[in-house]
Motif scaffolding. Structure first.
Motif: not given
Length: 199
Positions: A136-145
């Motif tokens: 998983f590579y979360p988008d920091a703008r959309e996903v905190d964790k």
């Protein structure tokens, strides 16, 4: 594991529990009236194997002034004009938010749509399966964790917890998952999935 996925894919072609399942996870006062001027969105319940179990990702939204800031959710978002259907919306949004390879997702089916009164969206839950454990590579703008619970974490009795909604303390049903409380529309969707798997 394969038998669970095969069973689920078959079961999703049958009539779904729908509103009877949703009612178990609705907090008091939640509106059942669906207006005509809805906005459309979709989320992806992504099942995948890991250590002989089936898992799925949940995301924690960053805290912001919007209606769903700081809440647990499934990866997804609003339908764009370029999306040919809600399946495309769910895959596109999941790829953008948690970095999965959308082309590797096998679509198993869909759950009953859920209306979210506070934002006037109807959400179409899409269920997909990957035959490997994704990175998983979360988008920091959309996903905190990103949380990665087991599918079996949805099995069991309906729990309740008191939370603040507006200026009121309300007992809301939901799931206790990895020390977090999952409620609202996300709990409605996961609750229907649970009822399908463990009627």
């Amino acid at each position: 594991m394969d038998s669970t996925i095969t069973f689920l894919e078959k079961r999703l072609k049958d009539p779904l529990p729908g509103i009877s399942s949703h009612k178990r996870f609705m907090h008091p006062g939640r509106s059942m009236d669906i207006p005509a001027d809805l906005r459309s969105s979709a989320v992806l319940i992504l099942l995948y194997p890991h250590e002989n179990e089936i898992y799925f990702p949940l995301i924690l939204r960053p805290k912001y002034d919007g209606k769903h800031g700081g809440q647990m959710a499934l990866p997804g978002g609003k339908t764009e004009p370029s999306d040919e259907n809600v399946i495309r919306t769910a895959l596109r949004e999941a790829q953008e938010e948690i970095g999965i390879r959308a082309m590797d997702v096998q679509i198993l089916g869909q759950l009953t749509e859920v209306y979210i009164p506070i934002s006037n969206y109807v959400v179409y839950p899409v269920i997909g399966y990957m035959d490997y454990t994704p990175q998983f590579y979360p988008d920091a703008r959309e996903v905190d964790k990103i949380y990665t619970p087991k599918l079996t974490d949805l099995k069991g009795e309906t729990l309740q917890r008191t939370i603040t909604i507006g200026n009121q303390e309300v007992a809301v049903p939901g799931f206790e998952i990895q020390d977090t409380w999952v409620w609202g529309a996300t709990a409605l969707m996961l609750g229907e999935l649970s009822d399908i798997l463990w009627p």
